[in-house]
Enzyme design. Structure first.
Site, PDB file in Angstrom:
ATOM      1  N   CYS A  87       0.841  -1.203   0.000  1.00 43.56           N
ATOM      2  CA  CYS A  87       0.000   0.000   0.000  1.00 43.56           C
ATOM      3  C   CYS A  87       0.876   1.253   0.000  1.00 43.56           C
ATOM      4  O   CYS A  87       1.869   1.309  -0.724  1.00 43.56           O
ATOM      5  CB  CYS A  87      -0.958  -0.073   1.206  1.00 43.56           C
ATOM      6  SG  CYS A  87      -2.408   0.994   1.109  1.00 43.56           S
ATOM      7  N   THR A  88       0.550   2.248   0.811  1.00 40.68           N
ATOM      8  CA  THR A  88       1.323   3.489   0.807  1.00 40.68           C
ATOM      9  C   THR A  88       2.671   3.360   1.511  1.00 40.68           C
ATOM     10  O   THR A  88       3.386   4.361   1.657  1.00 40.68           O
ATOM     11  CB  THR A  88       0.514   4.642   1.434  1.00 40.68           C
ATOM     12  OG1 THR A  88       0.004   4.211   2.700  1.00 40.68           O
ATOM     13  CG2 THR A  88      -0.654   5.027   0.538  1.00 40.68           C
TER      14      THR A  88
END
Lengths: 209, 209
Positions: free
Chosen positions: A99-100
């Site tokens: 993800c981030t």
């Protein structure tokens, strides 16, 4: 195989726990959760904390680095954490994100000019850090593996097990965690979900990392 | 919607974190991790602890109860926890489990005569507690929903969101956590994995819950 999973205040729990649950089943693997300040790290919802038993100085040469995402802005600006990521990346066999978490890798300079992925709402941010956003669930370039949003860390880790230990090990761990996905809908990517759902989530996530 | 997720020493992290990550995104949902003794609960691998902010007495009427699995023997024999499960089950809208969490529900008497599921290696144990083991990923009977091994809690929670809030909410949360599974193999159930992988996992899991 020594695995270091970075934690921080605001981490998204499943980003970290997905790969953890896969890699903890690798025979002989040692998994350490690492944070700037060891101790419980509150996740982004506020309802849960994950423990980091190790500090940055305790883990200097892991074989695998996993950087989960979440509310990553503070960590992206934390020079001590970024220096640790750079230092550890020099000696890892695999440097990975979910993800981030790729925004943290990007802020550390690890993704310069590299194809990489992140949560589908964060491609612009990833591009601004010098990476080339790539709409694939798991992107491997050399020893750097980045995975898409939240749940993708499970797929990434199963791929990693395949690369390190072969097909049977990856299949066995998949069966051990009974990863035979049957969501009620097929709407897990912006190319598959109905357009109005994509817009709804985009507006909801604009306030969240 | 108030959600209580039971934690205990030896819990399998993904059993709890999968449904948590889905339900935390429900607008207005309040999620509380509950344990006999509040505080960090070490997971089955020993490498991670999950925080329980609440004790049993703090949570008496949740709308949703989620019981994850793991090393459940001690909890199955803990009358205080079982009494809490029974008491809470009387007032829940949904009583759910993931993996061997159904053995805790069974020990509390919640599954008497009911179709239910668990990790595929634990069907015998589930039967011995009065339930009828059912080889489906998510089994719903009335207000009781049991899910198969470890990762199935994600599917179970998405189903629960669909039941409570409708299709769009479930699709939106699936997209939010980018749950578009792409494991490198299709070996997540004993009917799909190669027979030698099934035997390997069966022998590995015989020492584990």
């Amino acid at each position: 195989m020594e695995v270091a999973i970075l934690l921080f205040e605001g981490v998204t729990a499943l980003d970290a726990v997905g790969p953890y649950e896969v890699l903890r089943s690798v025979p002989g693997a040692s998994i350490r959760f690492v944070a700037k300040e060891p101790g419980p790290q509150r996740t982004d919802s506020g309802a849960l904390a994950l423990s980091a038993d190790a500090g940055l100085n305790d883990v200097t040469a892991p074989d695998v680095l996993i950087v989960p995402g979440g509310s990553v802005e503070k960590t992206q600006a934390d020079e001590r954490v970024l220096a640790w990521v750079r230092q550890v990346h020099e000696v890892t066999k695999w440097t990975t994100s979910v993800c981030t978490g790729s925004l943290i890798l990007g802020s550390a300079g690890v993704l310069d000019g590299l194809d990489a992925t992140t949560h589908w709402t964060a491609y612009d941010k990833l591009a601004s850090l010098g990476a080339k956003p790539t709409a694939e669930r798991v992107v491997r370039r050399g020893k750097v593996i980045t995975a898409a949003g939240v749940s993708s860390g499970i797929d990434m880790a199963l791929r990693l097990v395949q690369l390190e230990l072969g097909d049977v090990a990856s299949q066995a761990i998949q069966l051990g965690i009974e990863y035979d996905p049957q969501p009620p809908f097929d709407s897990g990517s912006p190319t598959k979900a109905p357009p109005e759902v994509v817009e709804l989530v985009r507006s909801m996530m604009s306030g969240r990392a």
